[in-house]
Design a protein around this motif. Structure first.
Motif, mmCIF file in Angstrom:
data_model
loop_
_atom_site.group_PDB
_atom_site.id
_atom_site.type_symbol
_atom_site.label_atom_id
_atom_site.label_comp_id
_atom_site.label_asym_id
_atom_site.label_seq_id
_atom_site.Cartn_x
_atom_site.Cartn_y
_atom_site.Cartn_z
ATOM 1 N N ALA A 62 0.728 -1.271 -0.066
ATOM 2 C CA ALA A 62 0.048 -0.020 -0.049
ATOM 3 C C ALA A 62 0.932 1.210 0.120
ATOM 4 C CB ALA A 62 -0.942 0.036 1.300
ATOM 5 N N VAL A 63 0.941 1.838 -1.069
ATOM 6 C CA VAL A 63 1.875 2.997 -1.113
ATOM 7 C C VAL A 63 1.046 4.384 -1.434
ATOM 8 C CG1 VAL A 63 3.778 1.774 -2.143
ATOM 9 C CG2 VAL A 63 2.064 2.764 -3.980
ATOM 10 N N ARG A 64 -0.342 4.142 -1.448
ATOM 11 C CA ARG A 64 -1.331 5.307 -1.598
ATOM 12 C C ARG A 64 -2.488 5.091 -0.329
ATOM 13 N NH1 ARG A 64 -3.576 8.691 -2.392
ATOM 14 N NH2 ARG A 64 -4.731 8.959 -4.238
ATOM 15 N N HIS A 73 -9.939 12.931 0.613
ATOM 16 C CA HIS A 73 -9.303 14.001 1.684
ATOM 17 C C HIS A 73 -10.155 13.722 3.189
ATOM 18 C CE1 HIS A 73 -6.057 15.581 -0.883
ATOM 19 N NE2 HIS A 73 -7.013 15.944 -1.501
ATOM 20 N N GLY A 74 -11.336 13.006 3.069
ATOM 21 C CA GLY A 74 -12.087 13.270 4.175
ATOM 22 C C GLY A 74 -13.051 14.325 4.276
ATOM 23 N N ALA A 215 -2.462 11.109 6.493
ATOM 24 C CA ALA A 215 -1.990 12.083 5.793
ATOM 25 C C ALA A 215 -0.448 11.858 5.249
ATOM 26 C CB ALA A 215 -1.996 13.336 6.514
ATOM 27 N N GLU A 216 0.404 11.302 6.285
ATOM 28 C CA GLU A 216 1.743 11.196 5.765
ATOM 29 C C GLU A 216 2.014 9.968 4.815
ATOM 30 O OE1 GLU A 216 3.530 12.221 10.523
ATOM 31 O OE2 GLU A 216 3.553 10.268 9.637
ATOM 32 N N HIS A 217 0.962 9.208 4.664
ATOM 33 C CA HIS A 217 1.367 8.153 3.664
ATOM 34 C C HIS A 217 0.348 8.304 2.403
ATOM 35 C CE1 HIS A 217 2.967 6.331 7.318
ATOM 36 N NE2 HIS A 217 3.708 5.618 6.477
ATOM 37 N N ARG A 218 -0.163 9.384 2.323
ATOM 38 C CA ARG A 218 -0.945 9.533 1.098
ATOM 39 C C ARG A 218 -0.185 9.120 -0.205
ATOM 40 N NH1 ARG A 218 -3.754 13.435 -2.174
ATOM 41 N NH2 ARG A 218 -5.619 12.396 -2.792
ATOM 42 N N ASP A 223 -3.849 17.878 -4.110
ATOM 43 C CA ASP A 223 -4.706 18.573 -5.010
ATOM 44 C C ASP A 223 -5.240 17.119 -6.034
ATOM 45 O OD1 ASP A 223 -2.402 18.466 -6.630
ATOM 46 O OD2 ASP A 223 -3.126 20.340 -7.501
ATOM 47 N N LEU A 224 -4.642 16.008 -5.964
ATOM 48 C CA LEU A 224 -4.744 15.052 -6.870
ATOM 49 C C LEU A 224 -5.687 13.984 -6.139
ATOM 50 C CD1 LEU A 224 -3.995 13.479 -9.201
ATOM 51 C CD2 LEU A 224 -2.537 11.921 -7.734
#
Ligand SMILES: [Zn+2]
Length: 230
Positions: A62-64, A73-74, A215-218, A223-224
């Motif tokens: 899981a890289v995203r 973004h919640g 947030a750190e691993h998004r 904006d993507l």
């Protein structure tokens, strides 16, 4: 002389045979003394389940990561009880309408992962899913096991062992059978031990702030917005 040798050999063979017979009888008695095996294995206690090396090697990388509720973004959600507030071990995510306005809203897999637990571990939990992922450590680059936990769900739409894409709907927001106002209890845990465990504790145990972790691993520009391909 020859005759003497022959007699000695016969005697030795006889002694050996007798010794073997004694050993065999003793072993038989010992096996008889062992208690009979239970007819059925005991049911699996999920509190003691550890993913095997082969299972870990098969977990999606899981890289995203994205928020499990609302937009990626919640957006349209708020965190009613963040990590470590009043001993809480996760985030309580709600639709912005509060109360039961988010009942039945879709919950999404925060990242690509495999369902390693699906069940109702206790009244306070309601329906719970645990996904396991492999995530590169930002410092070492080594892949580590990370779990995302989704609880109090109204409906569960996936099954044990299923591999999910990031953003795939896995269930709907619930109340743990009417115990709470509808919300998603969401956690991030580390390590290969799968245990529904507890949602509150004095220490953070193997958990971290889900909001900060996501947030750190998004893994994408802020904006993507790019849902995983179906
Ligand atoms: Zn909670």
């Amino acid at each position: 002389m020859r005759r003497l040798l022959l007699v000695t050999e016969i005697l030795a063979l006889t002694a050996l045979t007798a010794l073997l017979a004694v050993v065999a009888v003793t072993l038989c008695r010992r096996f008889e003394a062992l208690p009979a095996l239970p007819a059925q294995a005991r049911p699996l206690d999920p509190a003691f389940l550890r993913l095997s090396p082969a299972e870990i090697a098969a977990l999606p990388v899981a890289v995203r990561w994205d928020a499990p509720l609302g937009s990626e973004h919640g957006a349209l959600t708020y965190n009613a009880q963040p990590f470590r507030v009043t001993r809480h071990l996760g985030d309580d995510l709600n639709g912005i309408g509060g109360y039961n306005s988010d009942l039945g809203d879709p919950i999404f897999a925060a990242a690509a992962g495999r369902v390693v637990y699906s069940g109702v571990p206790g009244e306070g939990w309601g329906n719970m899913l645990i996904l396991a992922h492999r995530v590169p450590n930002p410092q070492t680059g080594e892949l580590e096991v990370v779990q995302s936990v989704y609880a109090h769900m109204e409906k569960v739409l996936v099954h044990f062992g299923q591999t999910l894409a990031r953003g795939e709907q896995l269930g709907t927001v619930g109340t743990a059978n009417g115990i709470y106002w509808a919300h998603l209890h969401f956690e991030i845990r580390f390590g290969p031990y799968i245990n529904p465990s507890v949602g509150y504790a004095d220490a953070p145990l193997n958990r971290t702030s889900p909001e900060r972790f996501v947030a750190e691993h998004r893994g994408a520009a802020d904006d993507l917005l790019n849902p995983a391909p179906r």
